[in-house]
Design a protein around this motif. Structure first.
Motif, PDB file in Angstrom:
ATOM      1  N   GLY A 130     -23.239   8.679 -14.875  1.00  0.00           N
ATOM      2  CA  GLY A 130     -22.273   7.604 -14.702  1.00  0.00           C
ATOM      3  C   GLY A 130     -20.843   8.051 -14.938  1.00  0.00           C
ATOM      4  O   GLY A 130     -20.576   8.914 -15.781  1.00  0.00           O
ATOM      5  N   LEU A 131     -19.927   7.460 -14.184  1.00  0.00           N
ATOM      6  CA  LEU A 131     -18.494   7.674 -14.341  1.00  0.00           C
ATOM      7  C   LEU A 131     -17.840   6.323 -14.585  1.00  0.00           C
ATOM      8  O   LEU A 131     -18.176   5.336 -13.921  1.00  0.00           O
ATOM      9  CB  LEU A 131     -17.884   8.307 -13.089  1.00  0.00           C
ATOM     10  CG  LEU A 131     -18.460   9.650 -12.628  1.00  0.00           C
ATOM     11  CD1 LEU A 131     -17.782  10.079 -11.324  1.00  0.00           C
ATOM     12  CD2 LEU A 131     -18.266  10.718 -13.699  1.00  0.00           C
ATOM     13  N   VAL A 135      -8.384   0.879 -14.206  1.00  0.00           N
ATOM     14  CA  VAL A 135      -7.223   0.760 -13.343  1.00  0.00           C
ATOM     15  C   VAL A 135      -6.629  -0.631 -13.544  1.00  0.00           C
ATOM     16  O   VAL A 135      -7.283  -1.635 -13.228  1.00  0.00           O
ATOM     17  CB  VAL A 135      -7.589   0.965 -11.854  1.00  0.00           C
ATOM     18  CG1 VAL A 135      -6.361   0.748 -10.975  1.00  0.00           C
ATOM     19  CG2 VAL A 135      -8.175   2.346 -11.627  1.00  0.00           C
ATOM     20  N   ALA A 136      -5.424  -0.697 -14.104  1.00  0.00           N
ATOM     21  CA  ALA A 136      -4.723  -1.980 -14.311  1.00  0.00           C
ATOM     22  C   ALA A 136      -5.608  -2.994 -15.027  1.00  0.00           C
ATOM     23  O   ALA A 136      -5.795  -4.125 -14.555  1.00  0.00           O
ATOM     24  CB  ALA A 136      -4.234  -2.529 -12.977  1.00  0.00           C
ATOM     25  N   ASP A 137      -6.194  -2.603 -16.147  1.00  0.00           N
ATOM     26  CA  ASP A 137      -7.046  -3.466 -16.979  1.00  0.00           C
ATOM     27  C   ASP A 137      -8.388  -3.818 -16.343  1.00  0.00           C
ATOM     28  O   ASP A 137      -9.135  -4.634 -16.890  1.00  0.00           O
ATOM     29  CB  ASP A 137      -6.322  -4.767 -17.343  1.00  0.00           C
ATOM     30  CG  ASP A 137      -5.104  -4.529 -18.217  1.00  0.00           C
ATOM     31  OD1 ASP A 137      -5.121  -3.568 -19.006  1.00  0.00           O
ATOM     32  OD2 ASP A 137      -4.139  -5.303 -18.093  1.00  0.00           O
ATOM     33  N   VAL A 138      -8.707  -3.227 -15.208  1.00  0.00           N
ATOM     34  CA  VAL A 138     -10.010  -3.426 -14.586  1.00  0.00           C
ATOM     35  C   VAL A 138     -10.867  -2.187 -14.843  1.00  0.00           C
ATOM     36  O   VAL A 138     -10.438  -1.066 -14.563  1.00  0.00           O
ATOM     37  CB  VAL A 138      -9.887  -3.669 -13.071  1.00  0.00           C
ATOM     38  CG1 VAL A 138     -11.263  -3.780 -12.428  1.00  0.00           C
ATOM     39  CG2 VAL A 138      -9.071  -4.932 -12.798  1.00  0.00           C
ATOM     40  N   ALA A 139     -12.041  -2.397 -15.404  1.00  0.00           N
ATOM     41  CA  ALA A 139     -12.958  -1.286 -15.676  1.00  0.00           C
ATOM     42  C   ALA A 139     -13.806  -1.019 -14.447  1.00  0.00           C
ATOM     43  O   ALA A 139     -14.549  -1.900 -13.995  1.00  0.00           O
ATOM     44  CB  ALA A 139     -13.846  -1.611 -16.869  1.00  0.00           C
ATOM     45  N   LEU A 140     -13.690   0.168 -13.892  1.00  0.00           N
ATOM     46  CA  LEU A 140     -14.444   0.545 -12.705  1.00  0.00           C
ATOM     47  C   LEU A 140     -15.530   1.543 -13.084  1.00  0.00           C
ATOM     48  O   LEU A 140     -15.347   2.386 -13.971  1.00  0.00           O
ATOM     49  CB  LEU A 140     -13.513   1.163 -11.658  1.00  0.00           C
ATOM     50  CG  LEU A 140     -12.379   0.270 -11.158  1.00  0.00           C
ATOM     51  CD1 LEU A 140     -11.493   1.046 -10.186  1.00  0.00           C
ATOM     52  CD2 LEU A 140     -12.919  -0.990 -10.497  1.00  0.00           C
ATOM     53  N   GLY A 141     -16.652   1.473 -12.407  1.00  0.00           N
ATOM     54  CA  GLY A 141     -17.743   2.391 -12.711  1.00  0.00           C
ATOM     55  C   GLY A 141     -18.536   2.759 -11.470  1.00  0.00           C
ATOM     56  O   GLY A 141     -18.604   1.997 -10.503  1.00  0.00           O
ATOM     57  N   ALA A 142     -19.108   3.943 -11.501  1.00  0.00           N
ATOM     58  CA  ALA A 142     -19.997   4.412 -10.438  1.00  0.00           C
ATOM     59  C   ALA A 142     -21.131   5.172 -11.106  1.00  0.00           C
ATOM     60  O   ALA A 142     -20.883   6.104 -11.891  1.00  0.00           O
ATOM     61  CB  ALA A 142     -19.255   5.306  -9.454  1.00  0.00           C
ATOM     62  N   THR A 143     -22.353   4.769 -10.840  1.00  0.00           N
ATOM     63  CA  THR A 143     -23.512   5.385 -11.481  1.00  0.00           C
ATOM     64  C   THR A 143     -24.576   5.723 -10.449  1.00  0.00           C
ATOM     65  O   THR A 143     -24.888   4.902  -9.582  1.00  0.00           O
ATOM     66  CB  THR A 143     -24.131   4.446 -12.538  1.00  0.00           C
ATOM     67  OG1 THR A 143     -23.112   4.008 -13.443  1.00  0.00           O
ATOM     68  CG2 THR A 143     -25.219   5.163 -13.326  1.00  0.00           C
ATOM     69  N   ALA A 144     -25.115   6.917 -10.565  1.00  0.00           N
ATOM     70  CA  ALA A 144     -26.205   7.364  -9.702  1.00  0.00           C
ATOM     71  C   ALA A 144     -27.485   7.433 -10.537  1.00  0.00           C
ATOM     72  O   ALA A 144     -27.500   8.062 -11.600  1.00  0.00           O
ATOM     73  CB  ALA A 144     -25.896   8.723  -9.100  1.00  0.00           C
ATOM     74  N   TYR A 157     -30.574   5.408  -6.428  1.00  0.00           N
ATOM     75  CA  TYR A 157     -29.918   4.112  -6.461  1.00  0.00           C
ATOM     76  C   TYR A 157     -28.483   4.326  -6.912  1.00  0.00           C
ATOM     77  O   TYR A 157     -28.232   4.835  -8.003  1.00  0.00           O
ATOM     78  CB  TYR A 157     -30.662   3.184  -7.424  1.00  0.00           C
ATOM     79  CG  TYR A 157     -30.148   1.768  -7.501  1.00  0.00           C
ATOM     80  CD1 TYR A 157     -30.581   0.800  -6.600  1.00  0.00           C
ATOM     81  CD2 TYR A 157     -29.241   1.391  -8.488  1.00  0.00           C
ATOM     82  CE1 TYR A 157     -30.125  -0.511  -6.674  1.00  0.00           C
ATOM     83  CE2 TYR A 157     -28.775   0.089  -8.574  1.00  0.00           C
ATOM     84  CZ  TYR A 157     -29.224  -0.861  -7.665  1.00  0.00           C
ATOM     85  OH  TYR A 157     -28.763  -2.154  -7.748  1.00  0.00           O
ATOM     86  N   LEU A 158     -27.520   3.991  -6.061  1.00  0.00           N
ATOM     87  CA  LEU A 158     -26.102   4.162  -6.360  1.00  0.00           C
ATOM     88  C   LEU A 158     -25.476   2.799  -6.602  1.00  0.00           C
ATOM     89  O   LEU A 158     -25.538   1.920  -5.736  1.00  0.00           O
ATOM     90  CB  LEU A 158     -25.392   4.858  -5.201  1.00  0.00           C
ATOM     91  CG  LEU A 158     -25.966   6.208  -4.766  1.00  0.00           C
ATOM     92  CD1 LEU A 158     -25.205   6.735  -3.552  1.00  0.00           C
ATOM     93  CD2 LEU A 158     -25.899   7.219  -5.910  1.00  0.00           C
ATOM     94  N   GLU A 159     -24.871   2.627  -7.770  1.00  0.00           N
ATOM     95  CA  GLU A 159     -24.291   1.339  -8.125  1.00  0.00           C
ATOM     96  C   GLU A 159     -22.804   1.492  -8.438  1.00  0.00           C
ATOM     97  O   GLU A 159     -22.391   2.381  -9.175  1.00  0.00           O
ATOM     98  CB  GLU A 159     -25.005   0.741  -9.334  1.00  0.00           C
ATOM     99  CG  GLU A 159     -24.501  -0.629  -9.720  1.00  0.00           C
ATOM    100  CD  GLU A 159     -25.240  -1.197 -10.901  1.00  0.00           C
ATOM    101  OE1 GLU A 159     -25.609  -2.380 -10.857  1.00  0.00           O
ATOM    102  OE2 GLU A 159     -25.459  -0.447 -11.879  1.00  0.00           O
ATOM    103  N   ALA A 180     -22.067  -3.662  -6.460  1.00  0.00           N
ATOM    104  CA  ALA A 180     -22.679  -3.458  -5.147  1.00  0.00           C
ATOM    105  C   ALA A 180     -23.480  -2.165  -5.228  1.00  0.00           C
ATOM    106  O   ALA A 180     -23.089  -1.218  -5.931  1.00  0.00           O
ATOM    107  CB  ALA A 180     -21.631  -3.367  -4.046  1.00  0.00           C
ATOM    108  N   ALA A 181     -24.618  -2.120  -4.539  1.00  0.00           N
ATOM    109  CA  ALA A 181     -25.495  -0.962  -4.664  1.00  0.00           C
ATOM    110  C   ALA A 181     -26.040  -0.515  -3.315  1.00  0.00           C
ATOM    111  O   ALA A 181     -26.244  -1.318  -2.399  1.00  0.00           O
ATOM    112  CB  ALA A 181     -26.649  -1.273  -5.612  1.00  0.00           C
ATOM    113  N   TYR A 182     -26.276   0.784  -3.242  1.00  0.00           N
ATOM    114  CA  TYR A 182     -26.891   1.422  -2.073  1.00  0.00           C
ATOM    115  C   TYR A 182     -28.160   2.109  -2.552  1.00  0.00           C
ATOM    116  O   TYR A 182     -28.181   2.716  -3.641  1.00  0.00           O
ATOM    117  CB  TYR A 182     -25.935   2.453  -1.465  1.00  0.00           C
ATOM    118  CG  TYR A 182     -26.511   3.231  -0.300  1.00  0.00           C
ATOM    119  CD1 TYR A 182     -26.307   2.812   1.012  1.00  0.00           C
ATOM    120  CD2 TYR A 182     -27.261   4.398  -0.515  1.00  0.00           C
ATOM    121  CE1 TYR A 182     -26.829   3.522   2.086  1.00  0.00           C
ATOM    122  CE2 TYR A 182     -27.791   5.110   0.555  1.00  0.00           C
ATOM    123  CZ  TYR A 182     -27.566   4.671   1.849  1.00  0.00           C
ATOM    124  OH  TYR A 182     -28.103   5.377   2.911  1.00  0.00           O
TER     125      TYR A 182
END
Length: 249
Positions: A130-131, A135-144, A157-159, A180-182
């Motif tokens: 996970g990463l 950005v501007a008080d919004v927490a973004l994440g990407a996890t494989a 599963y990519l989220e 959102a997930a792929y």
């Protein structure tokens, strides 16, 4: 839910730098995980997590367990008043390499109860990378996530997630999230899978104790990948409400 969808135990992304622990007790209107409905009736989902003491320069480590207790029987397809799943997980947060970027590794063992004893106690094994960044008080994440064993073996599963927290006062906070997930199945239709929109309120009523309510809408991004129950798939419940209690130690 697992969980209320994706948030409670995504294998390691909840790891903190402090050696501490937490106990949670969630009461949800349904059990939905990654868009798939496991029970469309009430469930109880307890969890426990503990930090493992390691030197701060080596990052952070936590282990935990989570369970699903079916209160409803999903139209007779489940046994009510029994645990249907108990999961065990570990998460490792790497030391900070880039300011503002969090990197974590996780491992989860999903264990499913089999009271009849027909096939033992099956389990799925999954690793994650996970990463996370802001950005501007919004927490973004990407996890494989990748399945190494069981029924999910070979599945990727990519989220992708986004979250925003609002402190209303010193005891009350609100949070909003989207995902959102792929999915790439070893055998099956691949593509966009599920998405979600969520909102929650949390109230700290005593030192270390909090209670919260939340609602999550589960979207079907591609009905040929996440197939409706009526067509032999697993997409059934569109909304899950939850009441939560938590104790931090």
């Amino acid at each position: 839910m697992k969980k209320i969808i994706t948030t409670t135990i995504a294998a390691g992304l909840m790891v903190s730098g402090a050696t501490a622990g937490s106990v949670t007790a969630d009461f949800a209107s349904a059990y939905v995980f990654r868009g798939a409905t496991f029970n469309d009736e009430a469930v109880f989902q307890p969890g426990v997590e503990a930090g493992v003491p390691i030197p701060e320069e080596f990052g952070s480590l936590a282990i935990g367990a989570w369970g699903n207790y079916d209160i409803g029987d999903y139209g007779g397809s489940l046994k009510s008043s029994e645990f249907s799943e108990v999961d065990f997980y570990a998460g490792y947060g790497l030391p900070t390499l880039v300011e503002g970027l969090d990197i974590s590794l996780g491992w989860t063992e999903y264990t499913y109860m089999d009271p009849a004893g027909a096939g033992g106690i099956p389990s799925d094994k999954e690793g994650s990378l996970g990463l996370g960044f802001g950005v501007a008080d919004v927490a973004l994440g990407a996890t494989a996530y990748y399945g190494f064993g069981g029924g999910i073996k070979g599945t990727t599963y990519l989220e992708f997630t986004a979250g925003y927290d609002v402190e209303i006062d010193e005891s009350l906070a609100a949070s909003f999230g989207a995902s959102a997930a792929y999915v790439d199945f070893e055998d099956g239709e691949n593509g966009l899978h599920d998405g979600s929109l969520s909102a929650a309120l949390s109230y700290a009523f005593a030192e270390g104790w909090s209670a919260g309510i939340s609602g999550t809408y589960i979207a079907q991004l591609d009905d040929e990948v996440l197939v409706d129950v009526e067509d032999g798939g697993v997409y059934d419940v569109e909304f899950v409400g939850m009441f939560s209690l938590a104790c931090d130690m």
